[in-house]
Design a protein around this motif. Structure first.
Motif, short mmCIF file in Angstrom:
data_model
loop_
_atom_site.label_atom_id
_atom_site.label_comp_id
_atom_site.label_asym_id
_atom_site.label_seq_id
_atom_site.Cartn_x
_atom_site.Cartn_y
_atom_site.Cartn_z
N GLY A 1 41.26 52.08 35.88
CA GLY A 1 41.22 51.10 36.95
C GLY A 1 42.25 51.36 38.04
O GLY A 1 42.79 52.46 38.17
N TRP A 2 42.51 50.28 38.82
CA TRP A 2 43.40 50.37 39.97
C TRP A 2 44.48 49.31 39.86
O TRP A 2 44.28 48.26 39.25
N ILE A 3 45.63 49.61 40.47
CA ILE A 3 46.75 48.67 40.52
C ILE A 3 46.99 48.33 41.99
O ILE A 3 47.21 49.22 42.83
N PHE A 4 46.93 47.00 42.30
CA PHE A 4 47.17 46.51 43.66
C PHE A 4 48.50 45.77 43.67
O PHE A 4 48.74 44.90 42.83
N SER A 5 49.40 46.14 44.58
CA SER A 5 50.73 45.53 44.65
C SER A 5 51.02 45.13 46.08
O SER A 5 50.36 45.59 47.02
N GLY A 6 52.03 44.25 46.25
CA GLY A 6 52.42 43.80 47.56
C GLY A 6 53.21 42.51 47.47
O GLY A 6 53.90 42.25 46.46
N LEU A 7 53.11 41.65 48.50
CA LEU A 7 53.82 40.37 48.57
C LEU A 7 52.79 39.25 48.65
O LEU A 7 51.79 39.36 49.39
N ARG A 8 53.05 38.13 47.94
CA ARG A 8 52.08 37.02 47.93
C ARG A 8 52.84 35.70 47.91
O ARG A 8 53.75 35.49 47.11
N ASP A 9 52.44 34.80 48.85
CA ASP A 9 52.98 33.45 48.87
C ASP A 9 52.37 32.66 47.70
O ASP A 9 51.17 32.80 47.42
N PRO A 10 53.18 31.84 46.98
CA PRO A 10 52.63 31.10 45.85
C PRO A 10 51.44 30.21 46.23
O PRO A 10 50.59 29.90 45.39
N SER B 1 34.67 40.28 46.88
CA SER B 1 34.42 41.60 47.46
C SER B 1 33.48 42.44 46.61
O SER B 1 33.11 43.56 47.00
N GLY B 2 33.10 41.96 45.43
CA GLY B 2 32.21 42.71 44.55
C GLY B 2 32.92 43.78 43.71
O GLY B 2 32.25 44.65 43.14
N PHE B 3 34.22 43.73 43.62
CA PHE B 3 34.97 44.71 42.82
C PHE B 3 35.00 44.23 41.37
O PHE B 3 35.28 43.06 41.11
N PRO B 4 34.73 45.11 40.40
CA PRO B 4 34.74 44.69 38.99
C PRO B 4 36.10 44.12 38.60
O PRO B 4 37.14 44.72 38.86
N ALA B 5 36.07 42.96 37.96
CA ALA B 5 37.33 42.30 37.61
C ALA B 5 38.13 43.10 36.59
O ALA B 5 39.37 43.10 36.60
N GLY B 6 37.46 43.81 35.69
CA GLY B 6 38.18 44.55 34.65
C GLY B 6 38.87 45.80 35.14
O GLY B 6 39.65 46.40 34.40
N ARG B 7 38.56 46.23 36.38
CA ARG B 7 39.16 47.47 36.89
C ARG B 7 40.25 47.20 37.91
O ARG B 7 40.70 48.11 38.59
N ALA B 8 40.70 45.97 38.03
CA ALA B 8 41.75 45.62 39.00
C ALA B 8 42.89 44.92 38.29
O ALA B 8 42.69 43.98 37.53
#
Length: 638
Positions: free
Chosen positions: A360-369, A381-388
Motif C-alpha cells: 500500500g501507500w503511506i500519506f503524511s502531512g499536517l491536519r487540523d483536528p 476518491s475511490g481509493f481502496p481503504a486497505g491500501r492507504a
C-alpha cells in the motif's frame, strides 16, 4: 726396536759402594733396554698426537674423493653416514646466524619462488577467464540454483560443470640426455614416441638457449608449457627426469601440482628406474597413468521452446507488473491531490510502503483536528481503504472557520472550568482552616510528650540541667556529662529537634574530654630526675613513675570511651660530657629501668611501646631528665 742397554756404571774401585748403588746397577742390567724402548714409543705417540689434526685435515678431502670414485653405491653410503652431521651443521648454522644461510640460498630460492608465484597467478587468470565466459545463460541460472541447493559456491559448481579436458599422451624422459623412459597414449599407439621425445628435448633446449640471458643476472627458466591447435603440452622438470603431458582442452586447476607430486614420488620410490639404462620401465606405468586425466561434462540436447516460453512469460509478467505499478501510482497521486484540496490538511506527501508497493501507500502531512477524516476523503476518491495508511501530525489551521471554532471551544471550556474551580476553591479554604486547627492540637500534644521524655531521659542525669521556655516551644541543656551519657543526651536533643522550635545543647560539656585533657597535661608535666652521671633516680622520683603509670592507664580508658587512641612515648634528654659513650649508655639504662617499672605496674607492652633520646644538645646543669610525650589520635579500628 732394538736398543743396546746402557753400560752399567762403574763400580767404585775402592770397594766402598753401598747396597743402593748395587741395586741400581742390577736394575739397569736387567730392565734397561725395555725402559729405553718404552721411552722412545712414548715420545713417538706424543708426536703423533700433536700433528693428528693437521694430518686429518690434509688427508680428508683426498679420502672423500677416493671413496666417491668407487661408484654410486659408495656415494650413497657416504651420504647416509654424513646425513646426520650435515643436518646438525645446518641446524647449528641457522641457530647461529640465519642471515648467512639465507644469503647462501638466495640465488636458488629467488627464481624458485618467482616461478611458483607466476604459475599460481597464471592458473588463477585462466580459471577467471573461463568463469567469465560461462557466467550468463539459462543453463547457468539453473546451475546457480543447483549450487545453492547443494551448499557449494557457484564458482566451484560452475567449474565442475564446464571444465572439459582430456590427457592424450604422457612422456617421461631422462633430463640430461632427453632419452625416452616411458610413453603412454590414450589410443595405445606409439606414433614414434622416441622421435616426439627428441623434439620435446630440442624445443626445450632451443628456448633455454635463446632466452638464457635476460639481463637480470639470474639466467632463464625451463620451458613449462606450449600450445599447438587445441592441445596444450604441460612440462614439469625434476632433477633426473622430465614429465610432459599433451592435454586436449584446458587442464584442471592443480594439474601441475599433480605432475610435481608424481615426479616427487618417482624420485622417492623408483630412483633407479629414472635412467635410460634401466632394464625394465614397466613399474613406472602406475605413476604415469595418474597423469591421464579426463573430464567430459554431459550435454543434454533438448528443445528450445521451454526456454522461449519461460522468457515470454517472464517478459509478460514484467510488463504487467510495471503497468500495474504505474496505474497504482496514478491513483495514489490523485488521492494526495484530493487530500491537499481538503480544508485543514496541508503539506501532503505520499510514498510506497515497501519497494514493490504491494503493502500500500503511506500519506503524511499536517491536519487540523477539526478537518475532515482522511479515510472519508480516500473513500470519496475511490481509493481502496486497505491500501492507504495515514500519518498526519496535528496543527492549527489559519482558516477562519477553524479559528472561530477553536475560540468558541476555548470559551466554553473556560466557563465550565471556572465555575467548578470557584466552588472547589471555597471548599478548600474551609478544609484548610479546619486542618490547621487539628495540626495545632497535634503539635501541642507532641511537644508535651517530647517534654516528658526529655525530662525523664535528660533532666534526671547527674550534673545536667534541662530548662524550657515559657511557651514550651524551645529547650536548653547545660552542665557536664561523661561518655557515653554525653553522646546519648546529644542524640536525644537531635531526635526531638523537629518537635521543638529549638533544642540548645551548646552549654553541655563532655566530662570525659575534660578529664582526658587534664590527665594529658599532668602526664606531660612529669620530669624524672637522676643524680649527675648515674642511672639512679633521686629520692622520691620513683613515685613519679607510679603516677605516670596511673595516668597512662586512665588516659587509655578515657580515650577508649571517645573512640580515640593514646600514643605515649618515653623520652630522655641527652647528657653532656667528655665520655659521650658512657653517658649514652647511662641514658639508655635510665630508659630501660623506667620502662621496666611501667611494665611492673601492670601496663601492657603497647601502652609505652618505645623510648627515644632527644637529638638536641642540653644546657649546663641539666642531668638527662626523662619525660613523657603523649598524643591522642583517632583509633583506626573504630
Amino acid at each position: 726396536m732394538d736398543t743396546a742397554p746402557p753400560p752399567p756404571p762403574e763400580a767404585s774401585r775402592s770397594g766402598d759402594a753401598g747396597p743402593a748403588d748395587e741395586f741400581r746397577v742390577l736394575r739397569e742390567l736387567i730392565a734397561g733396554a725395555e725402559r729405553a724402548d718404552l721411552e722412545a714409543l712414548r715420545e713417538r705417540f706424543e708426536a703423533l698426537d700433536r700433528g693428528l689434526v693437521e694430518r686429518v685435515g690434509e688427508g680428508l678431502p683426498a679420502a672423500l674423493s677416493a671413496h666417491a670414485a668407487r661408484g654410486p653405491d659408495a656415494e650413497a653410503t657416504m651420504g647416509k653416514a654424513l646425513r646426520g652431521a650435515v643436518e646438525e651443521a645446518v641446524r647449528a648454522s641457522v641457530a647461529h646466524d640465519k642471515a648467512k644461510l639465507s644469503d647462501s640460498l638466495f640465488p636458488i630460492m629467488g627464481p624458485a619462488i618467482r616461478s611458483y608465484v607466476g604459475e599460481l597467478f597464471k592458473g588463477m587468470v585462466e580459471n577467471l577467464n573461463e568463469v567469465i565466459r560461462n557466467t550468463t545463460s539459462v543453463k547457468r541460472i539453473r546451475w546457480r540454483a543447483e549450487a545453492k541447493l547443494a551448499g557449494k559456491p557457484f564458482s566451484e559448481y560452475l567449474l565442475l560443470k564446464t571444465a572439459r579436458y582430456r590427457a592424450e599422451e604422457v612422456f617421461l624422459m631422462e633430463r640430461d640426455t632427453g632419452l625416452l623412459l616411458m610413453h603412454l597414449s590414450r589410443d595405445g599407439r606409439d606414433r614414434d614416441a622416441d622421435l616426439v621425445s627428441g623434439m620435446f628435448s630440442a624445443i626445450r633446449s632451443f628456448v633455454e638457449d635463446s632466452f638464457a640471458n635476460r639481463g637480470d643476472g639470474e639466467g632463464g627458466g625451463a620451458l613449462g608449457r606450449f600450445d599447438f591447435g587445441e592441445h596444450e603440452v604441460i612440462i614439469e622438470d625434476s632433477p633426473q627426469a622430465v614429465l610432459a603431458v599433451s592435454v586436449n582442452g584446458s587442464p584442471p586447476p592443480g594439474f601441475r601440482e599433480t605432475l610435481e607430486g608424481i615426479l616427487e614420488e618417482l624420485h622417492g620410490d623408483q630412483p633407479h628406474l629414472l635412467d635410460s639404462g634401466a632394464p625394465d620401465s614397466e613399474p613406472l606405468r602406475p605413476y604415469l597413468e595418474r597423469a591421464m586425466v579426463e573430464h567430459q561434462p554431459e550435454e543434454k540436447q533438448g528443445k528450445a521452446w521451454p526456454a522461449v516460453l519461460i522468457l515470454t512469460l517472464l517478459a509478460a509478467a514484467s510488463i504487467g507488473a510495471f503497468g500495474w505499478r504505474w496505474w497504482d501510482g496514478r491513483r495514489a497521486a490523485a488521492l494526495a491531490s484530493a487530500l491537499e484540496d481538503t480544508k485543514g490538511i496541508e503539506a501532503v506527501r505520499h510514498r510506497r510502503a515497501g519497494w514493490t508497493g504491494l503493502r500500500g501507500w503511506i500519506f503524511s502531512g499536517l491536519r487540523d483536528p477539526a478537518a475532515d477524516e482522511p479515510g472519508r476523503v480516500a473513500a470519496a476518491s475511490g481509493f481502496p481503504a486497505g491500501r492507504a495508511r495515514f500519518d498526519f501530525a496535528p496543527f492549527h489551521s489559519a482558516e477562519p472557520e477553524f479559528a472561530a471554532a477553536r475560540e468558541e471551544a476555548a470559551r466554553q471550556l473556560w466557563e465550565a472550568q471556572s465555575s467548578g474551580l470557584r466552588g472547589e476553591f471555597q471548599g478548600g479554604i474551609e478544609l484548610l482552616e479546619e486542618t490547621r486547627g487539628r495540626v495545632g492540637e497535634l503539635e501541642a500534644r507532641e511537644r508535651s510528650l517530647a517534654r516528658a521524655l526529655l525530662e525523664t531521659r535528660v533532666g534526671s542525669a547527674p550534673g545536667v540541667e534541662l530548662r524550657f521556655s515559657a511557651d514550651g516551644r524551645s529547650a536548653t541543656i547545660a552542665g557536664s556529662a561523661p561518655e557515653p551519657l554525653f553522646s546519648q543526651i546529644k542524640a536525644e536533643a537531635s531526635r526531638y529537634g523537629s518537635v521543638f522550635d529549638r533544642v540548645d545543647h551548646d552549654a553541655l560539656t563532655n566530662a570525659t574530654e575534660e578529664a582526658l585533657d587534664a590527665e594529658l597535661t599532668a602526664l606531660r608535666a612529669i620530669r624524672i630526675r637522676y643524680g649527675s652521671g648515674t642511672a639512679r633516680m633521686l629520692e622520691g622520683e620513683d613515685a613519679k613513675v607510679a603516677e605516670a603509670a596511673r595516668l597512662i592507664g586512665a588516659l587509655r580508658g578515657q580515650a577508649a570511651k571517645l573512640g580515640l587512641r593514646v600514643a605515649v612515648e618515653l623520652r630522655a634528654q641527652p647528657m653532656r660530657g667528655d665520655n659521650a659513650e658512657f653517658l649514652a649508655e647511662t641514658v639508655q639504662s635510665r630508659l630501660a629501668d623506667v620502662l621496666a617499672l611501667l611494665r611492673d605496674s601492670g601496663l601492657p607492652a603497647d601502652a609505652v611501646p618505645g623510648a627515644t633520646v632527644d637529638a638536641g644538645p642540653q644546657e649546663e646543669g641539666e642531668f638527662g631528665e626523662l619525660y613523657f610525650r603523649a598524643m591522642v589520635e583517632r583509633d583506626p579500628g573504630l
